[in-house]
Design a protein around this motif. Structure first.
Motif, PDB file in Angstrom:
ATOM      1  N   ARG A  29       0.859  -1.221   0.133  1.00  0.00           N
ATOM      2  CA  ARG A  29       0.014  -0.017  -0.192  1.00  0.00           C
ATOM      3  C   ARG A  29       0.783   1.399  -0.092  1.00  0.00           C
ATOM      4  O   ARG A  29       0.515   2.267  -0.452  1.00  0.00           O
ATOM      5  CB  ARG A  29      -0.820   0.097   1.104  1.00  0.00           C
ATOM      6  CG  ARG A  29      -1.845   1.294   1.373  1.00  0.00           C
ATOM      7  CD  ARG A  29      -2.806   0.876   2.506  1.00  0.00           C
ATOM      8  NE  ARG A  29      -4.058   1.965   2.445  1.00  0.00           N
ATOM      9  CZ  ARG A  29      -4.965   1.903   3.491  1.00  0.00           C
ATOM     10  NH1 ARG A  29      -5.081   1.223   4.434  1.00  0.00           N
ATOM     11  NH2 ARG A  29      -5.721   2.833   3.337  1.00  0.00           N
ATOM     12  N   ILE A  30       2.139   1.279   0.474  1.00  0.00           N
ATOM     13  CA  ILE A  30       2.880   2.227   0.886  1.00  0.00           C
ATOM     14  C   ILE A  30       4.091   2.265  -0.348  1.00  0.00           C
ATOM     15  O   ILE A  30       4.796   3.153  -0.478  1.00  0.00           O
ATOM     16  CB  ILE A  30       3.359   2.529   2.107  1.00  0.00           C
ATOM     17  CG1 ILE A  30       4.244   1.466   2.533  1.00  0.00           C
ATOM     18  CG2 ILE A  30       2.306   3.212   3.032  1.00  0.00           C
ATOM     19  CD1 ILE A  30       4.988   1.490   3.835  1.00  0.00           C
ATOM     20  N   ARG A  50       1.506   8.664   1.082  1.00  0.00           N
ATOM     21  CA  ARG A  50       0.458   7.173   1.162  1.00  0.00           C
ATOM     22  C   ARG A  50       0.127   7.031   2.547  1.00  0.00           C
ATOM     23  O   ARG A  50      -1.232   6.743   2.957  1.00  0.00           O
ATOM     24  CB  ARG A  50       0.934   6.174   0.391  1.00  0.00           C
ATOM     25  CG  ARG A  50       1.294   6.478  -0.958  1.00  0.00           C
ATOM     26  CD  ARG A  50       1.968   5.141  -1.808  1.00  0.00           C
ATOM     27  NE  ARG A  50       2.197   5.385  -3.053  1.00  0.00           N
ATOM     28  CZ  ARG A  50       2.409   4.435  -4.166  1.00  0.00           C
ATOM     29  NH1 ARG A  50       2.333   3.208  -3.710  1.00  0.00           N
ATOM     30  NH2 ARG A  50       2.566   4.703  -5.262  1.00  0.00           N
ATOM     31  N   THR A  63      -0.093   1.608   8.459  1.00  0.00           N
ATOM     32  CA  THR A  63      -1.320   1.858   7.701  1.00  0.00           C
ATOM     33  C   THR A  63      -2.618   1.023   8.305  1.00  0.00           C
ATOM     34  O   THR A  63      -3.723   1.200   7.978  1.00  0.00           O
ATOM     35  CB  THR A  63      -1.142   1.120   6.064  1.00  0.00           C
ATOM     36  OG1 THR A  63      -1.057  -0.382   6.402  1.00  0.00           O
ATOM     37  CG2 THR A  63       0.065   1.683   5.499  1.00  0.00           C
TER      38      THR A  63
END
Length: 297
Positions: A64-65, A81, A143
């Protein structure tokens, strides 16, 4: 989360502009081909090794990052992000920073990430955290909203703590954020990894989950606060949480209540890293194979 070291002094001497909070601008121009190659090799190796062994939140967070690149990632892009996910960002630092400054960063939803990369001959062992340990090991779980809030709560609880209580904070961080395991009945060994010191290490990834040598005990806050640990070998004991909600309670209200009057915990002689107590909930009792008799901190 410790005082400045020789490696940190080396970074200061390199002429990088360091702010009072120990942050710097990520010196991306200083990364050479070897640095990028080491990142790529470590990322691909650990990503494959962690399949089925690390918790889903970690594996998903790394993607995701944007850590799945063949070069040292841009801290600014990762921060963008991460900020969108949970309001956290990362800040570049020369290396390990003093405890008080570290706590201040966490309390303000900033995670310090060492900028420099280990050398090719240090792939399997490094005395101090480098960019790979900090960025790959720690940041993906930020996250996850509950985990992110737990680290924030820990930083807030630690602000202004008495000097004599710092070992309590260190033990809690070590046995959770650095070397924590989580129950997962669907996993082959019943547990999965979430601690940064494990996910960033080839040897400890395998050892923590599959070896018969270490103890794996159900997490108990007061037990952890009274337990010494290892910095020179794989851990003798791993504490296993049930969920990040349990971790949030421990790193937030739990430790805050103990720090309000830490005298009782400080006065008690801490347990050795490999002790198993009658009061423990034992998941697996270690065989103790390969253990050293001294060296607990």
């Amino acid at each position: 989360m410790v005082a400045a070291t020789a490696k940190l002094q080396e970074q200061f001497d390199a002429g990088l502009t360091t702010r009072p909070d120990f942050t710097i601008d990520q010196p991306r121009e200083r990364y050479g081909a070897a640095d990028h190659a080491v990142w790529d090799q470590l990322y691909r190796r650990q990503r494959a090794l962690l399949e089925g062994r690390a918790c889903d939140a970690f594996m998903e967070g790394a993607l995701r990052i944007g850590l799945n690149v063949a070069h040292v990632p841009s801290f600014a892009q990762v921060s963008e992000r991460l900020m969108a996910a949970t309001g956290w960002r990362i800040v570049a630092v020369p290396g390990l920073v003093p405890e008080r400054i570290f706590f201040e960063h966490l309390a303000n939803r900033r995670f310090p990430v060492t900028w420099w990369m280990r050398s090719p001959d240090q792939l399997d062992y490094l005395e101090e955290p480098d960019c790979f340990h900090d960025l790959f090991g720690h940041v993906p779980l930020l996250t996850d909203p509950t985990f992110a809030d737990a680290i924030h709560a820990y930083g807030r609880a630690a602000l202004g703590v008495e000097e004599r209580a710092l070992p309590l904070l260190a033990r809690l961080y070590w046995y959770t954020v650095e070397f924590g395991l989580m129950r997962d009945p669907s996993a082959p060994y019943g547990v999965k990894i979430y601690g940064a010191g494990i996910v960033s290490s080839k040897g400890e990834t395998l050892y923590s989950v599959e070896s018969a040598a270490p103890n794996r005990l159900a997490f108990d806050l007061d037990r952890v606060l009274r337990t010494r640990y290892r910095i020179d070998t794989f851990q003798k004991t791993y504490f296993v949480i049930d969920s990040f909600a349990q971790l949030f309670d421990a790193l937030g209200a739990g430790i805050a209540s103990r720090l309000a009057d830490p005298a009782a915990l400080i006065a008690v002689q801490p347990h050795a890293a490999g002790d198993v107590l009658q009061s423990d909930t034992i998941i697996t009792r270690g065989t103790r194979e390969g253990w050293l008799d001294d060296g607990d901190v």
